[in-house]
Design an enzyme around this catalytic site. Structure first.
Site, PDB file in Angstrom:
ATOM      1  N   CYS A  84       0.817  -1.215   0.000  1.00  0.00           N
ATOM      2  CA  CYS A  84       0.000   0.000   0.000  1.00  0.00           C
ATOM      3  C   CYS A  84       0.852   1.267   0.000  1.00  0.00           C
ATOM      4  CB  CYS A  84      -0.971   0.004   1.172  1.00  0.00           C
ATOM      5  SG  CYS A  84      -0.205  -0.123   2.799  1.00  0.00           S
ATOM      6  N   HIS A 157      -1.833   1.383   7.111  1.00  0.00           N
ATOM      7  CA  HIS A 157      -2.345   1.652   5.765  1.00  0.00           C
ATOM      8  C   HIS A 157      -1.907   3.045   5.310  1.00  0.00           C
ATOM      9  CE1 HIS A 157      -4.849   1.197   2.307  1.00  0.00           C
ATOM     10  NE2 HIS A 157      -5.693   2.138   2.655  1.00  0.00           N
TER      11      HIS A 157
END
Length: 355
Positions: A84, A157
């Site tokens: 990510c 994230h």
């Protein structure tokens, strides 16, 4: 789909070298410690912001921008684990046509034009160039640990914020598409992005303090060299005017500010002399900043070498040599004694504090 992707450290030195090794030119990542106006202004031009946070499941009723493809927004869904961070950076780069992103990313952008977000994500996952560069920042591990983000198994994230064609977007690879946050221009998008990030941090503040924010910016070395060249050209103009000689030709090199409008110079000799002294001082400041940036790049390179190095064989050989020399067990006993002494000292301090 592509082979295994490893977890890499969230560090500006890692991501800046990652950009270079993917073929991107004139761009670096910089860690942000504040979202105030002065901090953001000092890093301009900023091409996008990357926000890292501890992921937690939550309802998000905000609609995806229905016309994002018509607006030319590149958005790739995250379909591969541990990628990510790299994908958030790629999402920023793909939406900045003014940047030189290199042949590999340019070809990928052209190839995936018109693809849905899931297919774009698969294309990134299958890019051998991106995957190999990403994985190069993880050291070889003869003992493969269980996959997790940290010792508590927490998931982190990355999402990106940037302007595209007059609107500020949040690009989260776990969402079905980009979320339009506001209308904006290149001049006013940063305060709006800062407000959105601050609001998100505020929602998590009661239970979460693990945040990280990085800016995708122009390579500081490139910026300082260009500004030095501009100041040197200004000095040539001033000296020419003071000496009543022909002014120098405008710079032809883009790195020296080719094409920029030249500011008219005053006629007063004293004012010109003051401007010359001011410019010479600015060159000294810029050259000092450039030297510091060059040194920081050398430090980043050393740190990244250490990140890629597997120290287990060295540690094994060292322990074996100590054992053969009969020195290992005494060191172990001394370490145990030192540890026991620390525990006893801590216990004694706690007793004194409670009495």
């Amino acid at each position: 789909m592509g082979d295994h992707w490893t977890t890499i450290e969230s560090d500006p030195g890692v991501f800046s070298e990652l950009l270079e090794r993917m073929g991107v030119k004139g761009v670096q990542m910089e860690e942000l410690w504040s979202l105030d106006e002065d901090s953001l202004h000092s890093l301009k031009p900023i091409y996008g912001l990357i926000f890292l946070f501890k992921w937690q499941k939550e309802e998000d009723g905000r609609p995806v921008a229905a016309d994002f493809e018509e607006k030319g927004v590149f958005f790739a869904s995250q379909v591969i684990n541990n990628a990510c961070a790299t994908q958030a950076i790629v999402n920023v780069l793909m939406n900045r046509p003014e940047l030189d992103i290199g042949a590999e990313l340019a070809q990928l952008r052209d190839f995936t034009s018109g693809f849905p977000p899931e297919m774009k994500g698969l294309a990134i996952g299958n890019s051998e160039c991106i995957r190999s560069v990403h994985n190069s920042f993880s050291p070889p591990q003869p003992i493969v640990p269980e996959e997790r983000d940290d010792e508590k198994g927490e998931a982190f994230h990355f999402i990106a914020y940037l302007p595209v064609t007059g609107a500020l977007y949040e690009l989260d690879g776990l969402k079905p598409g980009p979320i339009k946050l506001a209308d904006c221009s290149e001049d006013d998008w940063l305060p709006k992005a800062a407000a959105a990030i601050t609001e998100r941090m505020g929602r998590y503040a009661a239970s979460e303090v693990k945040f990280n924010l990085m800016a995708c910016i122009e390579d500081r070395r490139q910026k300082y060299r260009r500004e030095v060249a501009q100041q040197q050209h200004l000095q040539e103009r001033i000296r020419a005017k003071l000496g009543n000689s022909a002014p120098p030709a405008p710079p032809a090199d883009a790195a020296a500010g080719a094409g920029a409008a030249e500011v008219p110079l005053p006629d007063d000799p004293d004012t010109l002399a003051a401007r010359l002294a001011e410019s010479e001082g600015e060159v000294d400041r810029l050259q000092a900043a450039l030297a510091m940036e060059e040194e920081r790049r050398r430090q980043w390179a050393d740190e990244n070498i250490r990140r890629r190095t597997d120290y287990i064989p060295f540690a094994f050989q060292l322990l074996s040599a100590l054992a053969e020399a009969g020195q290992l067990q005494p060191l172990v006993e001394r370490a145990k004694e030192a540890h026991a002494a620390k525990l006893e000292e801590r216990r004694r301090q706690q007793q004194q504090g409670s009495s």
